[in-house]
Design an enzyme around this catalytic site. Structure first.
Site, PDB file in Angstrom:
ATOM      1  N   ASP A  58       0.764  -1.501   0.077  1.00  0.00           N
ATOM      2  CA  ASP A  58       0.056   0.106  -0.331  1.00  0.00           C
ATOM      3  C   ASP A  58       0.961   1.006  -0.086  1.00  0.00           C
ATOM      4  O   ASP A  58       1.610   1.593   1.011  1.00  0.00           O
ATOM      5  CB  ASP A  58      -0.536   0.365   1.225  1.00  0.00           C
ATOM      6  CG  ASP A  58      -1.430   1.636   1.191  1.00  0.00           C
ATOM      7  OD1 ASP A  58      -2.036   1.930   0.169  1.00  0.00           O
ATOM      8  OD2 ASP A  58      -1.917   1.823   2.510  1.00  0.00           O
ATOM      9  N   ASP A 113      -2.267   1.047   7.591  1.00  0.00           N
ATOM     10  CA  ASP A 113      -1.758   1.119   6.309  1.00  0.00           C
ATOM     11  C   ASP A 113      -1.347  -0.571   5.720  1.00  0.00           C
ATOM     12  O   ASP A 113      -0.777  -1.216   4.375  1.00  0.00           O
ATOM     13  CB  ASP A 113      -0.031   1.912   6.165  1.00  0.00           C
ATOM     14  CG  ASP A 113      -1.055   3.158   6.395  1.00  0.00           C
ATOM     15  OD1 ASP A 113      -1.798   3.740   5.249  1.00  0.00           O
ATOM     16  OD2 ASP A 113      -0.162   3.822   7.246  1.00  0.00           O
ATOM     17  N   GLU A 167      -1.016  -1.381  -4.990  1.00  0.00           N
ATOM     18  CA  GLU A 167      -2.078  -0.062  -4.871  1.00  0.00           C
ATOM     19  C   GLU A 167      -1.690   0.269  -5.385  1.00  0.00           C
ATOM     20  O   GLU A 167      -1.196   1.132  -5.239  1.00  0.00           O
ATOM     21  CB  GLU A 167      -2.403  -0.546  -2.986  1.00  0.00           C
ATOM     22  CG  GLU A 167      -4.015   0.371  -3.339  1.00  0.00           C
ATOM     23  CD  GLU A 167      -4.634   0.795  -2.606  1.00  0.00           C
ATOM     24  OE1 GLU A 167      -5.683   1.426  -1.927  1.00  0.00           O
ATOM     25  OE2 GLU A 167      -4.906   0.035  -1.416  1.00  0.00           O
TER      26      GLU A 167
END
Length: 168
Positions: free
Chosen positions: A11, A143, A71
Site C-alpha cells: 500500500d 496501512d 495498490e
C-alpha cells in the site's frame, strides 16, 4: 502438495508504505509478516524515496517473495498528494523490477471488493476481514492491513488463473 507462492502486497505512500507478505499453497493462505515503512517528512524528497527503496529492498531480500501486488493510485482532488503517491508507487515498482519479481497492480475498489465484498468498504472493514482471513497476523496498522488485502487479492486471482490453466 501444491507449490507455495509467496506474495508481497504493498500500500504505497510517501510518509507510510504498508507492506504484507502472505503465502498461497493450493487454496490456503498463510501470513508471513507485515509492517509499515516510514520516511522522515523533514528530509528532502530524494532521501525519503531512498529510505523507502532501501527498506523495501531489505524486505524483498529477506522474505523472498515470488510476486508483488501494488495498490494503484487513487487520484483525489489534491494534485500534490497524487504526485507524492506516484513517487512512492514508482519506488515499489522499481524495487520489484530490480528483484525480477512479477508485478500486479489492483485498483483500491477492486481490492476491497475482493477481500470485503464491497468496493467502497472502509479501512475498519478491511482490517476486520484481515483478522478473519489471516487470524495469526494480529495486524493493527491500517496501512499494513491494506497491503495484506492487496496480497490476498493477488492470491485469489493467481489461484484462479492457475486452476483455469491446469483445467485447460
Amino acid at each position: 502438495m501444491a507449490h507455495a507462492i509467496r506474495i508481497l502486497g504493498l500500500d504505497p505512500g510517501l510518509a507510510r508504505m504498508g507492506w504484507g507478505v502472505i503465502e498461497l499453497s493450493g487454496t490456503r493462505l498463510a501470513h508471513i509478516r507485515h509492517g509499515v515503512l516510514s520516511s522522515d517528512a523533514r528530509q528532502d524528497l530524494g532521501r525519503r524515496l531512498l529510505a523507502l527503496h532501501s527498506g523495501l529492498g531489505a524486505i524483498i531480500a529477506e522474505l523472498t517473495p515470488h510476486a508483488i501486488a501494488v495498490e494503484q493510485a487513487f487520484v483525489a482532488k489534491d494534485p500534490s498528494a497524487a504526485l507524492k503517491l506516484g513517487h512512492a508507487r514508482a519506488i515499489a515498482l522499481l524495487a520489484a523490477a530490480q528483484a525480477g519479481l512479477d508485478i500486479a497492480e489492483y485498483a483500491p475498489n477492486h481490492i476491497k471488493k475482493c477481500v470485503v465484498g464491497v468496493g467502497h468498504a472502509g479501512k475498519e472493514q478491511v482490517q476486520a476481514m484481515i483478522r478473519v482471513l489471516l487470524p495469526s497476523a494480529n495486524c493493527e496498522q491500517a496501512d499494513a492491513a491494506d497491503a495484506l488485502a492487496t496480497a490476498i487479492t493477488h492470491a485469489h486471482l493467481a489461484g484462479s488463473l492457475a486452476r483455469i490453466k491446469a483445467a485447460s
